[in-house]
Design a protein around this motif. Structure first.
Motif, PDB file in Angstrom:
ATOM      1  N   GLU A  90       0.806  -1.215   0.000  1.00 19.20           N
ATOM      2  CA  GLU A  90       0.000   0.000   0.000  1.00 19.20           C
ATOM      3  C   GLU A  90       0.842   1.269   0.000  1.00 19.20           C
ATOM      4  OE1 GLU A  90      -2.796  -0.062   3.154  1.00 19.20           O
ATOM      5  OE2 GLU A  90      -3.979  -1.718   2.335  1.00 19.20           O
ATOM      6  N   GLU A  91       2.045   1.226   0.541  1.00 22.54           N
ATOM      7  CA  GLU A  91       2.852   2.432   0.694  1.00 22.54           C
ATOM      8  C   GLU A  91       4.030   2.486  -0.264  1.00 22.54           C
ATOM      9  OE1 GLU A  91       3.920   2.786   4.769  1.00 22.54           O
ATOM     10  OE2 GLU A  91       1.840   2.908   5.474  1.00 22.54           O
ATOM     11  N   THR A  92       4.058   1.595  -1.254  1.00 22.16           N
ATOM     12  CA  THR A  92       5.120   1.585  -2.253  1.00 22.16           C
ATOM     13  C   THR A  92       4.513   1.316  -3.625  1.00 22.16           C
ATOM     14  OG1 THR A  92       5.513  -0.787  -1.925  1.00 22.16           O
ATOM     15  CG2 THR A  92       6.882   0.740  -0.643  1.00 22.16           C
ATOM     16  N   LEU A  93       5.274   1.637  -4.666  1.00 27.12           N
ATOM     17  CA  LEU A  93       4.845   1.282  -6.005  1.00 27.12           C
ATOM     18  C   LEU A  93       4.978  -0.230  -6.178  1.00 27.12           C
ATOM     19  CD1 LEU A  93       6.635   4.057  -8.101  1.00 27.12           C
ATOM     20  CD2 LEU A  93       4.273   4.035  -7.272  1.00 27.12           C
ATOM     21  N   PRO A  94       4.054  -0.871  -6.899  1.00 31.28           N
ATOM     22  CA  PRO A  94       4.190  -2.319  -7.105  1.00 31.28           C
ATOM     23  C   PRO A  94       5.401  -2.634  -7.965  1.00 31.28           C
ATOM     24  CG  PRO A  94       2.424  -1.428  -8.464  1.00 31.28           C
ATOM     25  CD  PRO A  94       2.854  -0.322  -7.554  1.00 31.28           C
ATOM     26  N   ASN A  95       6.067  -3.722  -7.650  1.00 33.44           N
ATOM     27  CA  ASN A  95       7.194  -4.208  -8.444  1.00 33.44           C
ATOM     28  C   ASN A  95       6.726  -5.467  -9.164  1.00 33.44           C
ATOM     29  OD1 ASN A  95       9.510  -5.268  -9.526  1.00 33.44           O
ATOM     30  ND2 ASN A  95      10.759  -5.025  -7.689  1.00 33.44           N
ATOM     31  N   LEU A  96       6.274  -5.305 -10.413  1.00 35.13           N
ATOM     32  CA  LEU A  96       5.726  -6.432 -11.151  1.00 35.13           C
ATOM     33  C   LEU A  96       6.794  -7.182 -11.943  1.00 35.13           C
ATOM     34  CD1 LEU A  96       2.446  -4.779 -12.504  1.00 35.13           C
ATOM     35  CD2 LEU A  96       2.819  -6.028 -10.368  1.00 35.13           C
ATOM     36  N   MET A  97       7.849  -6.494 -12.339  1.00 35.37           N
ATOM     37  CA  MET A  97       8.897  -7.142 -13.127  1.00 35.37           C
ATOM     38  C   MET A  97       9.807  -7.978 -12.238  1.00 35.37           C
ATOM     39  SD  MET A  97       7.700  -6.061 -15.823  1.00 35.37           S
ATOM     40  CE  MET A  97       8.858  -6.828 -16.949  1.00 35.37           C
ATOM     41  N   VAL A 111      16.978 -13.980  -2.041  1.00 38.92           N
ATOM     42  CA  VAL A 111      16.466 -13.237  -3.194  1.00 38.92           C
ATOM     43  C   VAL A 111      16.112 -11.823  -2.731  1.00 38.92           C
ATOM     44  CG1 VAL A 111      14.611 -13.077  -4.902  1.00 38.92           C
ATOM     45  CG2 VAL A 111      15.601 -15.300  -4.322  1.00 38.92           C
ATOM     46  N   ILE A 112      16.581 -10.826  -3.454  1.00 37.86           N
ATOM     47  CA  ILE A 112      16.333  -9.433  -3.095  1.00 37.86           C
ATOM     48  C   ILE A 112      15.314  -8.831  -4.063  1.00 37.86           C
ATOM     49  CG2 ILE A 112      17.336  -7.136  -2.814  1.00 37.86           C
ATOM     50  CD1 ILE A 112      18.198  -9.138  -0.694  1.00 37.86           C
ATOM     51  N   VAL A 113      14.234  -8.294  -3.488  1.00 39.75           N
ATOM     52  CA  VAL A 113      13.205  -7.608  -4.275  1.00 39.75           C
ATOM     53  C   VAL A 113      13.194  -6.150  -3.849  1.00 39.75           C
ATOM     54  CG1 VAL A 113      10.755  -7.473  -4.845  1.00 39.75           C
ATOM     55  CG2 VAL A 113      11.818  -9.706  -4.463  1.00 39.75           C
ATOM     56  N   GLU A 114      13.416  -5.253  -4.804  1.00 37.16           N
ATOM     57  CA  GLU A 114      13.454  -3.822  -4.501  1.00 37.16           C
ATOM     58  C   GLU A 114      12.082  -3.185  -4.690  1.00 37.16           C
ATOM     59  OE1 GLU A 114      17.966  -2.237  -5.300  1.00 37.16           O
ATOM     60  OE2 GLU A 114      16.512  -2.043  -6.918  1.00 37.16           O
ATOM     61  N   MET A 115      11.738  -2.251  -3.799  1.00 41.77           N
ATOM     62  CA  MET A 115      10.475  -1.525  -3.880  1.00 41.77           C
ATOM     63  C   MET A 115      10.744  -0.025  -3.929  1.00 41.77           C
ATOM     64  SD  MET A 115       8.255  -3.954  -3.947  1.00 41.77           S
ATOM     65  CE  MET A 115       6.656  -3.218  -3.596  1.00 41.77           C
ATOM     66  N   ASP A 116      10.060   0.642  -4.858  1.00 42.74           N
ATOM     67  CA  ASP A 116      10.196   2.089  -5.021  1.00 42.74           C
ATOM     68  C   ASP A 116       9.123   2.783  -4.188  1.00 42.74           C
ATOM     69  OD1 ASP A 116      10.394   4.722  -5.895  1.00 42.74           O
ATOM     70  OD2 ASP A 116      10.803   4.154  -7.971  1.00 42.74           O
TER      71      ASP A 116
END
Length: 265
Positions: A90-97, A111-116
Motif C-alpha cells: 500500500e505504501e510503495t509502487l508495485p514491483n511487477l517485473m 532473493v532481493i526484491v526492490e520496492m520504489d
C-alpha cells in the motif's frame, strides 16, 4: 515441503458426493529473501506481499504472510522452474517485473526484491469541498515500457477533505492528469509533471458539469434495475454510454434504480 505439479480433475454431479479423491504431491522447494527499498540494500520494507510467477510450469505462488519488520519473505510449495518474483504494498509502487530465481533441486534463498517508494502529490480542490481525486488513464498511451507505472497509478486514489486538501500517492513520477469529482456533480482536472521528489500545492479547479439521465429497459420495454451505466467521451464528438456489470474501465459508473432510472454526473 510438498505441492501438486498437476491439478486433479474431479467430476461432480448435482447433489453428488465424491469421495476417495487422491491428490498426488511431489517434492517442492521454497523461494525466500528480503524486500528492500530501491537503492538501499541494507534497508527493509514491511507489509508487502511477495509472489512468484513461472510460465513453465505455469504457476503463480505467493507468500502466506506479508513481509515483517526485517523485510523477510518465504514462498513455499515451489516446483522446479524459472520464476519472476515481484511484490505489492500500500505504501510503495508495485514491483511487477521483480527479480528472477531459478529453482532446480533445492531451496532458493537471499532473493532481493526492490520496492520504489514513489512520489506524493499534495494540493487542494477549488472551491474547497469533499471530492474524490484520482489519476486519469489514457488507454492509447499504454505500452510495455510504462505498464508497471500505468497499473500503479491507476490504483491510486485519495479524498479531499472539507477544506479541499488532498494527499495522493504513492505515484510513479512523470506526466499525469489528476481528476477530482464531487457528489454534487462538480468536476475538475489538471495536467501535472511529477518529479521524483513529489509535487506540492497542486490546485484542481472544479466546475459544474452536465449530467445524463434516462432509463434502462430491455427489448420489451421492462425497466431493469442494478445495471451499471458509465459515460465517456468519444473521439469524434458526442458521448458514449456503456452498459454492463461494473461500468467501463475509466469509471465506476452508477447503478440504475428499481424503476430503471439513472443519472450520470
Amino acid at each position: 515441503n510438498l505441492s501438486t505439479s498437476e491439478p486433479v480433475v474431479v467430476s461432480v454431479g448435482i447433489g453428488e458426493t465424491v469421495g476417495e479423491v487422491e491428490i498426488l504431491v511431489d517434492p517442492a522447494y521454497s523461494i525466500s529473501g528480503f524486500v528492500v527499498p530501491k537503492g538501499d540494500p541494507e534497508g527493509a520494507v514491511s507489509g508487502v506481499l511477495v509472489g512468484a510467477f513461472s510460465i513453465s510450469p505455469l504457476q503463480l505462488m505467493a507468500a502466506s504472510v506479508p513481509t515483517g519488520e526485517d523485510g523477510f519473505f518465504q514462498i513455499n510449495g515451489v516446483q522446479p522452474g524459472n520464476y519472476l518474483n515481484g511484490a505489492i504494498g500500500e505504501e510503495t509502487l508495485p514491483n511487477l517485473m521483480g527479480t528472477s530465481a531459478v529453482v532446480t533441486d533445492s531451496d532458493v534463498t537471499d532473493v532481493i526484491v526492490e520496492m520504489d517508494s514513489g512520489a506524493q502529490v499534495t494540493g487542494r480542490v477549488d472551491p474547497p469541498q469533499v471530492a474524490k481525486v484520482s489519476i486519469s488513464m489514457d488507454a492509447e498511451e499504454f505500452s510495455l515500457s510504462n505498464l508497471t507505472s500505468t497499473i500503479s497509478n491507476s490504483m491510486v486514489k485519495s479524498t479531499a477533505d472539507a477544506e479541499g486538501t488532498f494527499d495522493l500517492g504513492p505515484v510513479a513520477p512523470g506526466s499525469l492528469k489528476l481528476v477530482a469529482t464531487t457528489e454534487s456533480g462538480m468536476k475538475g482536472e489538471v495536467e501535472i509533471e511529477v518529479p521524483e521528489g513529489g509535487l506540492q500545492d497542486v490546485v484542481i479547479p472544479l466546475q459544474v458539469m452536465a449530467s445524463v439521465h434516462g432509463k434502462v429497459v430491455d427489448e420489451a420495454g421492462v425497466p431493469q434495475s442494478g445495471v451499471m451505466v458509465d459515460i465517456r467521451p468519444k473521439k469524434r464528438g458526442g458521448a458514449n454510454v456503456n452498459f454492463g456489470p461494473g461500468g467501463g474501465p475509466f469509471g465506476a459508473g452508477v447503478s440504475s434504480g428499481e424503476d430503471g432510472s439513472y443519472t450520470v454526473k
